[in-house]
Each structure stands twice: as structure tokens, then as C-alpha cells.
Design a protein around this motif. Structure first.
Motif, PDB file in Angstrom:
ATOM      1  N   LEU B 209       0.990  -1.322  -0.330  1.00  0.00           N
ATOM      2  CA  LEU B 209      -0.117   0.073  -0.147  1.00  0.00           C
ATOM      3  C   LEU B 209       0.639   1.338  -0.239  1.00  0.00           C
ATOM      4  O   LEU B 209       0.251   2.611  -0.718  1.00  0.00           O
ATOM      5  CB  LEU B 209      -0.767   0.601   1.428  1.00  0.00           C
ATOM      6  CG  LEU B 209      -2.259  -0.510   1.223  1.00  0.00           C
ATOM      7  CD1 LEU B 209      -3.467  -1.032   1.799  1.00  0.00           C
ATOM      8  CD2 LEU B 209      -2.689  -0.544  -0.117  1.00  0.00           C
ATOM      9  N   LYS B 552      -9.368  -8.586  10.477  1.00  0.00           N
ATOM     10  CA  LYS B 552      -9.215  -7.182  11.242  1.00  0.00           C
ATOM     11  C   LYS B 552      -7.307  -6.961  11.365  1.00  0.00           C
ATOM     12  O   LYS B 552      -7.029  -6.504  11.867  1.00  0.00           O
ATOM     13  CB  LYS B 552     -10.222  -7.421  12.294  1.00  0.00           C
ATOM     14  CG  LYS B 552     -11.343  -6.252  12.030  1.00  0.00           C
ATOM     15  CD  LYS B 552     -12.153  -6.050  13.337  1.00  0.00           C
ATOM     16  CE  LYS B 552     -12.924  -7.288  14.221  1.00  0.00           C
ATOM     17  NZ  LYS B 552     -13.669  -6.632  14.792  1.00  0.00           N
ATOM     18  N   TYR B 559      -2.136  -1.289   9.281  1.00  0.00           N
ATOM     19  CA  TYR B 559      -2.439   0.157   9.982  1.00  0.00           C
ATOM     20  C   TYR B 559      -0.501   0.168  10.399  1.00  0.00           C
ATOM     21  O   TYR B 559       0.123   1.259   9.630  1.00  0.00           O
ATOM     22  CB  TYR B 559      -3.260  -0.235  10.695  1.00  0.00           C
ATOM     23  CG  TYR B 559      -3.326   1.395  10.878  1.00  0.00           C
ATOM     24  CD1 TYR B 559      -3.507   2.458   9.429  1.00  0.00           C
ATOM     25  CD2 TYR B 559      -3.854   2.163  11.333  1.00  0.00           C
ATOM     26  CE1 TYR B 559      -4.311   2.993   9.076  1.00  0.00           C
ATOM     27  CE2 TYR B 559      -3.755   3.094  11.758  1.00  0.00           C
ATOM     28  CZ  TYR B 559      -4.780   4.244  10.847  1.00  0.00           C
ATOM     29  OH  TYR B 559      -4.870   5.420  10.690  1.00  0.00           O
ATOM     30  N   ILE B 562       2.236   0.566   7.821  1.00  0.00           N
ATOM     31  CA  ILE B 562       1.813   1.680   6.810  1.00  0.00           C
ATOM     32  C   ILE B 562       2.352   2.791   7.383  1.00  0.00           C
ATOM     33  O   ILE B 562       3.479   3.796   7.280  1.00  0.00           O
ATOM     34  CB  ILE B 562       0.353   2.078   6.801  1.00  0.00           C
ATOM     35  CG1 ILE B 562       0.263   0.433   6.005  1.00  0.00           C
ATOM     36  CG2 ILE B 562       0.404   3.433   5.927  1.00  0.00           C
ATOM     37  CD1 ILE B 562      -1.478   0.350   5.593  1.00  0.00           C
ATOM     38  N   ARG B 566       5.697   5.038   5.991  1.00  0.00           N
ATOM     39  CA  ARG B 566       5.627   6.262   5.598  1.00  0.00           C
ATOM     40  C   ARG B 566       6.502   7.527   6.814  1.00  0.00           C
ATOM     41  O   ARG B 566       6.839   8.767   6.164  1.00  0.00           O
ATOM     42  CB  ARG B 566       3.794   7.039   5.951  1.00  0.00           C
ATOM     43  CG  ARG B 566       2.641   7.008   5.365  1.00  0.00           C
ATOM     44  CD  ARG B 566       1.944   6.797   5.643  1.00  0.00           C
ATOM     45  NE  ARG B 566       0.545   6.651   4.514  1.00  0.00           N
ATOM     46  CZ  ARG B 566      -0.855   6.949   4.594  1.00  0.00           C
ATOM     47  NH1 ARG B 566      -1.127   6.871   6.601  1.00  0.00           N
ATOM     48  NH2 ARG B 566      -1.577   6.403   3.939  1.00  0.00           N
ATOM     49  N   THR B 690      -5.490  -6.947  -2.691  1.00  0.00           N
ATOM     50  CA  THR B 690      -4.712  -6.586  -1.398  1.00  0.00           C
ATOM     51  C   THR B 690      -5.776  -6.877  -0.734  1.00  0.00           C
ATOM     52  O   THR B 690      -5.697  -7.320   0.304  1.00  0.00           O
ATOM     53  CB  THR B 690      -4.591  -4.610  -1.286  1.00  0.00           C
ATOM     54  OG1 THR B 690      -3.878  -4.937  -2.488  1.00  0.00           O
ATOM     55  CG2 THR B 690      -4.172  -4.615  -0.077  1.00  0.00           C
ATOM     56  N   VAL B 691      -6.827  -6.826  -0.823  1.00  0.00           N
ATOM     57  CA  VAL B 691      -8.266  -7.116  -0.072  1.00  0.00           C
ATOM     58  C   VAL B 691      -8.307  -8.640  -0.157  1.00  0.00           C
ATOM     59  O   VAL B 691      -8.501 -10.027   1.170  1.00  0.00           O
ATOM     60  CB  VAL B 691      -9.582  -7.168  -0.786  1.00  0.00           C
ATOM     61  CG1 VAL B 691     -10.918  -8.243  -0.231  1.00  0.00           C
ATOM     62  CG2 VAL B 691      -9.837  -5.626  -0.463  1.00  0.00           C
ATOM     63  N   PRO B 694      -5.582 -10.816   2.998  1.00  0.00           N
ATOM     64  CA  PRO B 694      -5.380 -11.550   4.156  1.00  0.00           C
ATOM     65  C   PRO B 694      -6.501 -12.288   4.112  1.00  0.00           C
ATOM     66  O   PRO B 694      -6.600 -13.615   4.868  1.00  0.00           O
ATOM     67  CB  PRO B 694      -6.367 -10.681   4.634  1.00  0.00           C
ATOM     68  CG  PRO B 694      -7.037  -9.626   3.941  1.00  0.00           C
ATOM     69  CD  PRO B 694      -5.356  -9.745   3.292  1.00  0.00           C
TER      70      PRO B 694
END
Lengths: 722, 722
Positions: B209, B552, B559, B562, B566, B690-691, B694
Motif C-alpha cells: 500500500l 481484522k 496499519y 504503513i 510513511r 490487497t483485499v 488476508p
């Protein structure tokens, strides 16, 4: 006495619906511009429904012929049959046809009024909130009362006629002659919900993807050639489809509960006779309880009034509270009257469990689909890292949302069963769960009114928007529209919950029915037999394949609409400039044709599979000499039915709640969160919303119908597997 | 005799694995730059596995203590117990601990070799294809042989020790003392697969991502701070996780088949004795068949050679064909030898059904996940209208892909059952399905070698890319990598198929076990009892909640990664310019910590739920005075187990195939279709990929383990529900 009361109240319910129609129709129809838009919606919706009904009726006539032939010529007579083979074939087929016709009529009437209420709601909004709210709710209520009263009238009327002709000497076997009514209703409902669901979401997805995403024009913008198709879709998907769905829910539940009541009477004849209770009273108890629910809903509807200051949701909730309290009182009276002073109390509590279950489902649905709570917020938050994480979060929320509802249903089934078992009557546990279902469905007419309220206010908003009314009026319809979105989501939760409870009732009825035809049947559906395990796997996979077909159908139909809209924009640049009018009719026509084409295969699947499985395993069982540890066709179909139902409920919850959560995550971002409208997170959330559309408005609601269709088809065809 | 043969072949299998290790380790390790990257992967993977194993062992020790206490102090002794309460508690706990330790060891060894084979594959690629293919396959085979041989050695060894101590006078009850072995293995496998799966996909999604989508740099670009974590993930997710998964499959299946063989012997003692067949021979037949499969796999592995001209997939398929033919011959010999000349033939055919089922699953998986066929093409086509339609199409394909596999499994179960029933032996139907499972798992070692081949070649590709080798070499590893993707997908299909067959075997074993402890138990799991229906619903919802938690977990862990990437890009602009080196360690560390934190709750759920349900319904049953039409705790758990398994299989198929199809739809567009790389359809397809990540690499494979864990936990705890 009981029968006349039921018939009387049903007719009263229909008269009330006629009164509501007159009340709505005499209202103001607004400006010519409004009427122009409303007329376009009306003609599109009516054209679709006419063509859809024609297709469904062809299929239904073919199926009626097959049912008649199977019963009259293929099936061997059985000493336990409720009537002679000729009579059995005749009444099963007749009741199927009647169920199908009534379901079509109920769906059509609901929509007929809805497409006339939308303009009156829009016109009312130019004055004040109450003038907008009342036509919307009363228009919605027409659908509610038609559906509930007609399903009651049909079942009670058929029962009365069969009883009067005396074709079944044993009164407790009469329900078996009219099981076709529920199947006819389910059959129509499945196609109505599927066709309507495909139509509405194909139009919606198509309009959104080209309009909002590609061309960057707002929703309901008159420049979008698919906008009328989108508004038509709300009516044919939500009004007509949901109307047919709830028609069959109540019809199937009425008959299933009567079959169980018959079993209860057979097991407790002496006790009932000693108490002076008649067989007719016990048999008709489910219908009386339903009739009292209709009266409760009438009073509730009439009580709804609001002012410009009040939140309209509050007014609706007030009406619902009145309906619920009256329904509980009615339930108490019915059970005290017909089930005897000694035994009624536990059953009354079962009814209360049903009411509480409905309430719990509404709360859980709110938690998972409103943006005040954690689940929707988590999807909005995930939108910050793009559409992929938005989708992942939404799917996770949808799957998670199956948890609490299943716990609630589990608690309801177990506690109602135990209350029934300990009521003092023999074998009354399953009847206890049936009574809980009745309690849950008692307020169905009011709930359905709230549901149809949704598409009416949505349409009213569209009409106000497209006829460029001042902001003050738009604000009123926007407020009503948002209330309508909430009621639509809540009633969907209610619909799954009642489907889950009703399913358990219906397959208890299936077992009871098989026992009547084949007294040697133990009533055991033994999962540990490989045949039953295989049947269960097939029931489960049926749900996945059906969902896949429904979702794919939307994708394909939307694709045709997108191509048409793009072409219109390209060939006529004046549309985007606002100087030329797009050709709305083309999109309406494409949506109609694609929806009708795409609904046939997924619609026939749940009809064909149980029959094929039943026949195949009946053959296998007989071919291997009916081994003691083998499973009969009826047992294998029982496994298919039960596990198919469980998986169907879970999948419907996943699809409905996931879709609702995505929708509201987008709305949450539009309130300004994470950058608000036109930000990247907003774009990501639009992707999620679009994915959720066929989930929550096509596949999910169709699964409610599928669950009940599986039950009603096995009820009708059970005699063939034996 | 039989036992020595099994132990001998197991040890031979381990020695063969050691030979393969030496063969791989003596190969060239390439350039210093390559070694630098490989070392980073190695240290990251080992650090994760060390910490993960520590966490798992803490949990396992706690669980072992609970099991011991429950067996020794809580449970009341039963006259049908296989041994005294103290002995029963001791051996159950001991076998649980041993199963857990062996599973950890097998997973660790597989990964230890894989992270040393990747560099040697990369180095081999600088010379020719055969030099690259051999270390990759042989490195993968170490995992395969360790897993299969150790699980066989463990079960056979435990059986031998318990037999020798004589704690169970009745030989047919010995398998009940060692059921803990399978549960220990499952328990570790679930956490290994979950933790590894979360790690690998969090790193992958995170890297993609920010890297591919935001920064626009290619995959495996050394500027991406998450790239090493991504490569580490392939090892800990695919090698260690899948190794533990198949370890427990084979262990659980060995024990389950022995329990059924014991039941078969009890039902046919006279017949077997008349034929001169011993109880030990029948009991150990499943282990002998497995042992012969190991020899077949050895020869198959050694036969694989290729040239630069040949498609490497062809060489692998050749090896698989040799293995299959030899395994069938071995199966014939074992059944002829141990099941008697009069009865073996039908069982041999059951074994053939297993082999054919494996083959059918591989074909179906190919159809749904390769871009030569309609399903993946339809997703690619839908990408033209954006990410939303790509997602809708992918979900529809995933749901559709459940259909054929279920039909195949249904046909396999029914036909193997009927062959068993008509073998001439009494109650041999379920044993027939067990034999089909053995047939399917006969080639497990070779399949696992092909599976671990995937992450090794993937890593080799990454090393070659990051060390900037010339195009010719990159082409070689790219070809191997794409073969690895195919083998990974195929072996996943094989894993679900075998899980489905094994599940039916395992809950037949559960029923047999309950019957031993409680001879009054009828063996019926009656879905028509409300308690069993509720238990079944809870089993089904468990699968949904588990999948939600797993998905989840990946979202949350990704997250964190990422955000770190960044931050690194922001704080150190030199990274993007290529002048500064990113801090790979930070991402490795974050992935490790998040994966370990996130795996605990989903991992404990399938352990806690069946126990809670069993205990609750046991209490309810006893509290209401054990009514005749009530359901015991054992029966309710049976429903949970069976319906949970059905839904688990469907969900795993949906997630695996949907994910695989999205992945290849993207690859199809990258070949130039619909605008090729960097076009809008390509961007849409990246969202789908990407979906799917997982889905196919975390939740899906974890569900395979969950299905078997449900079986093994109920096997271990069954005595407590009685």
C-alpha cells in the motif's frame, strides 16, 4: 366463532388499507414539474412490475402443473394421507396458485400506492413535516395491511373452505392440504425480491459509478440518464420485493404454526377436552393472535403525528411502542382464551420472548450499521488508507455482526422450548418456539409500514431534488429520507430475525408432517449419517452459490446500464451542460430487461436443488434396500433444510449488516470526518458503499426469502420423498 | 512387526530429511550482497519464530495443566475408561505436550532449512535452472519429510510405549489414550498459522500500500522499509505455518483412523480372527499406509531434474506422478497384507477415491484461480469499471468456487461409504471414508515439498531483485517464482480437500469415542433437537467470528506498518532517492509484535467455545433431569463440530479461491490486458489483490487448522461432556 373472528378482522384490515389509500390519494400532488418526474417513476415501475409478474406467472403455472402431476399421477397413495389422492392433488395445487396470486397482488398493491404516495409526500413537504410524514407512513401502511391481512385471509379462508367441503375427515390434517399456499407465496416472493433487488441495485450502482464517480455530478441529478431508473428501483426492490417477502413470511408461519398446533392437540387431546378447549380453537390460535396484531398495528399507525420541531423518528417509535403494547395485550387475551387457563401462561411468556427478540435484533442492527458506534467508525477510519482497507474492514464488520444475533436466536429458541416443555402439556416444546415466532411477527404490519416508508421518502427526496425546490423543503425531505434509511435497516434486521425463528418453526412443521405421512419416521435428522452430512453440505453450499449468482447478476446488469449512460453522455454532450434532456427511458428499459433475465437462474436454483437431492437420496435408499443405518430422502432433505437455513441466516446477516455499515461509513465521512466529501477517504468509502449495495439490497434480502422457500418447498414436496 | 516397520520407515524419512539438509547446505551461497539480504531475512524470521514459539509454549503449558486437572480431579471415573483416571490423565497430558513439541519442532525445522535454501536457490539461478530448482524443491522437501515422518513417529511411538506399559488392557482402547497428541499438534498449528499468516499479510499489505500504491516503487524494491518484513513473512507464514498445519492434519488423521479401525475390529472380531488377521495389524493399517507413502514421496523427490529449456512445472508434475503411482502400489500392498485377501479390494478402491479426490481438487483450484479460465478473466474484465466492480466480481467468484469442491467431497464420502458398507465387513462404511482420507493424504510429503517450494522461490526472487542481478538470472527466478505461486495455490486446494475428508473421519472417531465411554449413546446427532440446532448455529457462527478476527488482525497490523513506513519516508528523504538505507528492522519488529498480539484472541476462540458449549449443555441436560428427548452435552458438541466443519470448509474455499483469483486477475492485467500495468483497471485490480491477501493467506489457511482443531479438541474433551 374463531374462524369468523379471523375472517372479520382480515377484512377489516383490508378495509383499513382502502381507507388509507383514499386518505393518501385525496392529498395534494404538488407542482406540474413534480408530477412530471413522479409520472416517469410511476410508468417505469408499473411497466417493470407488469413484465415481471408475467414472467413469474408463467413460471408459477408451469410449476403448478408439475405439482399437480406429481401429486396426482406419480405419487403412490398412502393410508395416512389427509384426503384422497385426487383431492390432495387438487387442494395442494389450488392453494399454491392462490398463494402465488395473493402474493403478486399484495406486492402490486403496495407498490401501486407507494408510487402515488411519493409525490404527495414531496408536496406535503412544501407545507410542513406532518403533511410529509403522514402520506409517507400511511402509504407504507397500505402495503403492510394488504400483506398481513391478505395472507391471513388466504390461510383462514382456505382452511374454512376445506373444512366446509369435508374432504379431510381429520381436522388436524387440514393444514397439510393447504401447505401449497405458503409455497406459492414463497415462490413469487423469491422472484419478486430477486428481480426487484437486481433492478434497484443495478440502477443504483450504474447511476453512481458513472454519475458520481466518473462525471462528478451529485446523486439524483437530473442530468444523469439513470436517475429515473434508480428511483424506480427503490419502488420495485423495496416496496414490491419486501412486500412479497413479508407476505410469504406471515403465510408460511401461519400454516407452520397450525401444523404444530395440530401436533400439540393430537398429543394432548384428553387434557384439552377436559378443559373444554376445542380442536378448532387450538388450531386457529396462531391466526387469532395474528388478527389481534393487525388491530394493534391499525391503532399504532393512526396514532402517528408529528410537528416541524420533533425528530420524525420519535413519532414513528411512539407508534411502534403503542403497537407493541397492544399486541402483547392481544396475545395475552388470545392465549388465555384458546389455550386454557391452566396452560396459557408459559405460552404467553414465549410470545414475550418473541417481542424481546425483535427488540434485540433492532438494537444489534443499529449497533452494527449506525455511525455513532465502533463498527462503522472503524470502516471510516480504514478508508484513510484507501479502498482496499475499507473493504477489508467492512467484510470483517459484516462477519462479526453475525455473532450477537445468533446468540439472541439461540437464547430465544432454547428458552421458548423449555417454557413449552414445562407448560404442563406433552410435547409442547416446539410449539413454544412457534409461539415465540408469533410474538415476533405480531407487529409485522406496523414494521412493514415503516419499511415501505423508506422508499417513499427516498423517492420524495428525489422528486424534490429534481424539481429544484427551495432548500427549506429539501431539508424536510432530507430529514425524512434519513429516517427512512434507518427504518429500512432496522426492518431488515427484524426480517432476518423473524426468518430465523420462523425457520425453526417451519422445519419442526416439516418433521411433524413427515410423521403424519409416515408414522414410522422417528423425527430424527441424524447428522452422523454420511447421507445427511452430504445433504447438509449441499444445503450450505446452495446459499453460497445463490449469493454468488445474485451478486453477479447485479454486476452484469449494472454493466449494461453503465455502458448506456456513457454512450448517452458521449453522443449528446448537451446532457452534461444541462441544455438537453437525457433519455431516461433507455436506462429504465435496460434495467427491466436485465433484471428479468438475471433473476431466473438464481430463482430456480433453490427450487430444483432440494427436489433433486430428495429424489436422488430416496432412490439411493430404496436401491440399497432401505438399510437400518441408511437415511431416507426425507431425512437427507431435513439436513439440507436445517443447515441451509443456518448458513442462510449467517450469510444474510453478513451481507445486510456489512452493506449497511459501508453505506453509513460513507455517510459518516460526508459529515466531515477524515476530510469529508471529495477527499480520498471519501472516494474509498464510495467504493465500499457500492460493493455493499448488492449485498444489502439484492443478495441479503433474497436470502430471507430463500430460507423460507426451502422450508415451504420441502413442506409441499415432503410426501414425494417418502 | 507392523510397528517396527512403521518406526523404521519414519526414522528413514527423518534420515532422508537430514540427507536433504546436507545436500542443500553444501551448495553455493552466492555473492556477499545476496548473503547480506538473506541474513536479514534469516535473523528476522528466526527472531519471530523464537518469540512466537515462546508465546505458544506458555499457552500450551497452561492448557496442559488444565487438561491434567480436568482429567485427574474434575472428571468422575467411568467403568468404560481405557485406563485408571491417573493413567488416563497422565497419558492424555503427556501426548498433548509431545504433540505440541513435535509440531513446534517440525515447523521450526522446515523454516530453518527454507531460510537457508532461498539464498542457494538464488545462487543456483546464476548458473542454470536445475541448480536453482533442486535446492528449492529439496529445501521444501525437508519440511515435508520432517512433518510427515515426525507425526508418524510420534503416533506410532506413543502407541508402542502405551502398549508396552500395558496401562490399557484392551488394545483397541489405546488410541483413546493418545488423542492428546493430535490436539497438541492442532493447538500449536493454529497459533503458528494465525501468527505467521497475520505477520506475512500485514507486511505484504503494508509494503504494497505504501510502496506500490503511494510511493510508486516496484515490489521488492530495496528502498521500501517493509520489504525485508515482507520476505520474512513468506517464511513464517507459508513454511512454518503450513508445516504445522500439515503436521496436525496427518497426526489427527492417523489417530482418528486408528480409532475407527479399532471400532471395525470390535465389530468384526470373529471374521478377522478366522482370516488370521491380528488386532495390531488392523489398528496399524493406517500408519503402514502412511509409511509407504513416505517412501513413495522420497523416490518422487529424488526423481525431479530439469533443464533450462523445460517448464519447471513439468518437472514437478513428473515427480508428483511418480509419487502418486508408487503410493497407490504401496496402498494396495498394505491393504492386501493387513485387511485380508477377502475384504481388502473395496478398501483399496476407497483409497483410489482419495487419490482421485485430491486430483479433482487440484483441477478445480486451477480453474478458479488461473487466468486462462473464465472466473479470473471475469474479475479482470470487471476491473475496467473500477475497484468496486472488481471486488463484487471477486466475491462472486469466491462464493461460486465452493460448488464443485463440495460436489466432489459429497461424491467421495458417499461412494467410499458405500464401498465400505459392501466390503463384506460389518459397520465398515465409516472406515471406508477413513481409508479414502488416507489415500488422499498418502502423497502429503511430496505435496508439502511443493508447497514450501513456493516461499523459497519467492524469497530467491526477492534476493536476486534486491541484489540487482542481471536480467537473465532474474528471468530464471521469475519463472520459478511463478511456478511457486501455482504450487502454493494447488496445495491450498489439496489442504482444504483433505481437511474436509479428514473432518468426516474425525467426527466419526468422536462418535466412536463417545460410544466407548458411554455405551448407551446411540451415536445420533439429531439436528431436530433445539439444543443440537443451537449448537450447530454456534459452530457456524464461530467460523464467521474467527474469520472476522483474523482479517481484522491483518488490517490492524498492516496499519501499524504503513504508519512506520510513511514516517521513515518523511523523516529520511534520502531513502526514496536511494542515498540512504531504510531501517528494515523497525518494520520487522512491528510486524512481529503485532502478529503475536493479534493471534491470541482468534486462537483461543475455537478452544474456548466448544468447551463452553459442551459444559453448558451438559449442565442444562442434567439440570432438567436428562429428559429422553433432550440432548446431552456430547450430542450438542457433535452438532457444533459438524456444522462448524461444513461452514469452515465453505468459508475456507471462498477465502482461498477468491483471494487467489484476485491475485491472478491482477497478474492477467499485468500481462497487458485492459491497458496493462499502471492503467486504471490495473489500479482497481491491485485493490482486489490487497483485499484477497488476508483472505487467502491468513483467514483461509487458518480455517483449515480450525476445522481440525475443533475435531481434536472434542476428541480430547469428549470424556468431560459425558
Amino acid at each position: 366463532m374463531e374462524l369468523s373472528l379471523i375472517l372479520g378482522i382480515s377484512i377489516l384490515g383490508l378495509l383499513f388499507a382502502v381507507y388509507l389509500i383514499r386518505d393518501v390519494l385525496r392529498r395534494d400532488t404538488g407542482t406540474p414539474k413534480m408530477r412530471e418526474i413522479s409520472d416517469a417513476i410511476k410508468s417505469g415501475a408499473e411497466a417493470f412490475l407488469r413484465r415481471q409478474n408475467r414472467t413469474i406467472l408463467y413460471l408459477a403455472v408451469a410449476l403448478a402443473a408439475i405439482i399437480y402431476i406429481l401429486y396426482a399421477f406419480v405419487r403412490a397413495a398412502n393410508e395416512h394421507d389427509p384426503a384422497s389422492p385426487a383431492q390432495l392433488a387438487l387442494w395442494t395445487t389450488l392453494s399454491f396458485v392462490l398463494g402465488a396470486l395473493c402474493s403478486v397482488a399484495a406486492g402490486y398493491m403496495g407498490m401501486w400506492v407507494a408510487i402515488r404516495s411519493n409525490i404527495r409526500t414531496a408536496a406535503g413537504a412544501t407545507r410542513d413535516m406532518n403533511s410529509a410524514l403522514q402520506p409517507a407512513l400511511r402509504g407504507g401502511a397500505v402495503s403492510g395491511f394488504f400483506v398481513v391481512a391478505m395472507s391471513l385471509l388466504g390461510v383462514a379462508g382456505l382452511f374454512g373452505v376445506v373444512h366446509a367441503t369435508g374432504v379431510s375427515p381429520d381436522v388436524t390434517k387440514i393444514p397439510l392440504l393447504i401447505v401449497g399456499y405458503g409455497f406459492g407465496a414463497s415462490f413469487v416472493a423469491l422472484f419478486a425480491q430477486l428481480g426487484g433487488g437486481i433492478y434497484t441495485k443495478a440502477a443504483d450502482v450504474g447511476a453512481d459509478l458513472v454519475g458520481k464517480v466518473e462525471a462528478g455530478i451529485p446523486e439524483d441529478d437530473p442530468r444523469n440518464p439513470a436517475v429515473i431508473a434508480d428511483l424506480v428501483g427503490d419502488n420495485v426492490g423495496d416496496c414490491a420485493g419486501r412486500g412479497a417477502d413479508l407476505f410469504e413470511s406471515t403465510a408460511a408461519e401461519n400454516i407452520g404454526a397450525m401444523i404444530l398446533a395440530a401436533g400439540l392437540y393430537r398429543a394432548n387431546t384428553a387434557v384439552f377436552e377436559a378443559q373444554g378447549l376445542t380442536i378448532l380453537g387450538v388450531l386457529l390460535f396462531p391466526l387469532v393472535a395474528r388478527a389481534f396484531g393487525i388491530i394493534a398495528s391499525m391503532i399504532g399507525i393512526l396514532a402517528v403525528k408529528t410537528t416541524d420541531q420533533e425528530d420524525p423518528m420519535k413519532a414513528l417509535n411512539r407508534g411502534y411502542a403503542i403497537t407493541s403494547v397492544l399486541a402483547i395485550i392481544g396475545f395475552f387475551v388470545a392465549s388465555r382464551w384458546l389455550l386454557g387457563s391452566e396452560y396459557y401462561l408459559n405460552f404467553f411468556f414465549c410470545g414475550m420472548i418473541g417481542v424481546l427478540t425483535a427488540f434485540a435484533f433492532v438494537l444489534i442492527t443499529q449497533y452494527y450499521t449506525e455511525y455513532r458506534y465502533r463498527p462503522v467508525k472503524s470502516i471510516a477510519e480504514a478508508s484513510q488508507t484507501g479502498p482496499a482497507t475499507n473493504i477489508i474492514a467492512g467484510i470483517a464488520v459484516g462477519m462479526e455482526s453475525t455473532g450477537y444475533p445468533i446468540l439472541v436466536i439461540a437464547a430465544a429458541i432454547i428458552s421458548a422450548y423449555f417454557l413449552g416443555e414445562h407448560s404442563g402439556l406433552q410435547h409442547a416444546g416446539l410449539f413454544g418456539t412457534a409461539v415465540a415466532t408469533m410474538g415476533m411477527l405480531g407487529t409485522a404490519a406496523y414494521i412493514l409500514a415503516m419499511d415501505t416508508f423508506g422508499p417513499i421518502t427516498d423517492n420524495a427526496g428525489g422528486i424534490v431534488e429534481m424539481s429544484q425546490q427551495p432548500k427549506e423543503i429539501r431539508d424536510r425531505t432530507d430529514r425524512l429520507d434519513s429516517v427512512g434509511n434507518t427504518t429500512k435497516a432496522l426492518t431488515k434486521g427484524y426480517a432476518v430475525g423473524s426468518a430465523a425463528l420462523a425457520a425453526f418453526l417451519l422445519f419442526s412443521a416439516y418433521i411433524d408432517e413427515v410423521k403424519v405421512y409416515m408414522p414410522s419416521f422417528s423425527g430424527v435428522i441424524n447428522l452422523n449419517k454420511p447421507e445427511v452430512f452430504v445433504g447438509s453440505m449441499l444445503g450450505a453450499v446452495l446459499v453460497f452459490i445463490f449469493s454468488s449468482l445474485a451478486i453477479k447478476a447485479v454486476g452484469r446488469a449494472a454493466y449494461s446500464i453503465i455502458n448506456n449512460v456513457r454512450e448517452q453522455f458521449k453522443n449528446n454532450p448537451g446532457i452534461m451542460l444541462g441544455t438537453a434532456k437525457p433519455d431516461y427511458g433507455q436506462c429504465v428499459d435496460i434495467a427491466t430487461k436485465s433484471a428479468l433475465r438475471e433473476m431466473v437462474i438464481p430463482g430456480l436454483l433453490p427450487v430444483v436443488v432440494p427436489v433433486a437431492v430428495g429424489v436422488l437420496f430416496k432412490w439411493l435408499y430404496n436401491a440399497s434396500g432401505q438399510p437400518v443405518n441408511g437415511a431416507s430422502g426425507a431425512e437427507v432433505v431435513g439436513g439440507l433444510l436445517m443447515v441451509g437455513t443456518i448458513v442462510g441466516i449467517l450469510m444474510a446477516l453478513f451481507l445486510n449488516n456489512g452493506g449497511g455499515a459501508w453505506d453509513n461509513a460513507k455517510k459518516f465521512i460526508e459529515t466531515g470526518a477524515y476530510g469529508g466529501k471529495r477527499s480520498d477517504p471519501h472516494k474509498a468509502s464510495v467504493v465500499g458503499d457500492t460493493v455493499g449495495d448488492p449485498f444489502k439490497d439484492t443478495a441479503g434480502p433474497s436470502l430471507h426469502v430463500l430460507i423460507k422457500l426451502l422450508s415451504t418447498i420441502t413442506l409441499v414436496l415432503a410426501p414425494l420423498f417418502i
